[in-house]
Design a protein around this motif. Structure first.
Motif: not given
Length: 325
Positions: A118-119, A124, A177, A184, A187
């Protein structure tokens, strides 16, 4: 041929004769029979009636290449589909395929992702059968400085796709998001290989919590799934196809101007933190203000007590004053 047989069966509301399938695909009845049996073994419920032919009754929730090809309606996205049941990261695999010459529009999908990213380096992972983990491989002829806006293009596609397939009310927390009922559900991670004035390739990874039934305690207040919101399961392949259709349409709009002029107004309507008090967690200059929407370049407009400021995503994070939103 199995993908083509599935598509043919779906096209017909009734039975499709074995003979017509033979003539359509230029193979023997035995070959058709074998392919249908293999589809049955994969979980498809297909009825075979003598003198009438084959009729598809139900489709399993699988993300195979055959399934995705058989329902594809896009023009260029998904022109090449790469599927593996288990994969480290769909973005990493897409990057590898790009280096080997995979074409613009390649779709990478897995059922179980074990090293997703993920960021800001977050993990993830997607357990088998519970989520969507996919990546679009793009080779657009655009200025590299404009590539980051494709994350917002993808966010719009995901939001619209989920809405269509579930009838749930979906929002977007800037920049990417995807939100349902304040939590959430999806993503997006965009990565690029480029030179100073030329894009080699861009990969856009999308993760969606679909059938997840629960989350660890530290995520329960900020994460949700489509199943948890609906109380029933949906077909993941159908959702992927719908998102692809929206992305293709929004991407083509983006290419006309290489900015978000055509979709900024619609994006702002989906933005859950618009007109809300936010804290911009810039490591060099954190500040607070009220989010007002995005510019044509995807920057967040934030009104502070002294001025209006533009916020680019990058390593900047935006949070609500009293929580995630």
């Amino acid at each position: 041929m199995k993908a083509e047989i599935l598509a043919a069966l779906r096209e017909s509301e009734g039975y499709v004769s074995g003979q017509s399938l033979c003539e359509r695909f230029g193979v023997s009845r035995t070959a058709i029979w074998k392919a249908v049996n293999q589809l049955k073994q994969s979980g498809y419920e297909i009825e075979a009636v003598q003198n009438r032919g084959y009729h598809i009754i139900s489709t399993p929730d699988i993300l195979s290449e055959n399934e995705l090809k058989s329902i594809r309606k896009t023009e260029w996205l998904g022109n090449k589909i790469y599927y593996e049941p288990v994969m480290g990261s769909t973005n990493t695999k897409a990057m590898e395929l790009a280096e080997k010459g995979a074409p613009h529009g390649t779709l990478v999908v897995t059922d179980k992702q074990v090293c997703g990213r993920g960021r800001r380096g977050r993990n993830w992972e997607t357990p088998e059968g519970s989520a969507i983990a996919m990546t679009f491989l793009l080779r657009p002829e655009i200025n590299p400085n404009n590539a980051s806006m494709l994350t917002i293009v993808a966010a719009m596609a995901v939001a619209r796709g989920i809405e269509d397939e579930t009838s749930l009310k979906v929002g977007i927390k800037w920049p990417n998001d995807i939100i349902i009922n304040g939590k959430k559900v999806s993503g997006i991670l965009t990565e690029m290989s480029a030179q100073i004035d030329y894009v080699n390739h861009i990969v856009i990874g999308i993760g969606i919590n679909v059938h997840t039934a629960s989350f660890p305690e530290d995520l329960q207040d900020i994460a949700t799934s489509i199943y948890m919101e609906m109380g029933e399961k949906i077909n993941r392949a159908a959702l992927i196809e719908r998102i692809c259709e929206y992305f293709e349409a929004y991407f083509d709009l983006f290419l006309r101007t290489e900015d978000l002029t055509a979709i900024a107004k619609q994006y702002n309507a989906y933005m859950v933190n618009r007109n809300q008090s936010v804290r911009v967690l810039d490591p060099n200059d954190p500040f607070e203000g009220k989010a007002r929407g995005i510019t044509a370049r995807g920057e967040l407009l934030v009104d502070t007590w002294e001025s209006r400021r533009l916020v680019s995503s990058g390593e900047v994070s935006v949070r609500g004053m009293y929580g995630y939103l």
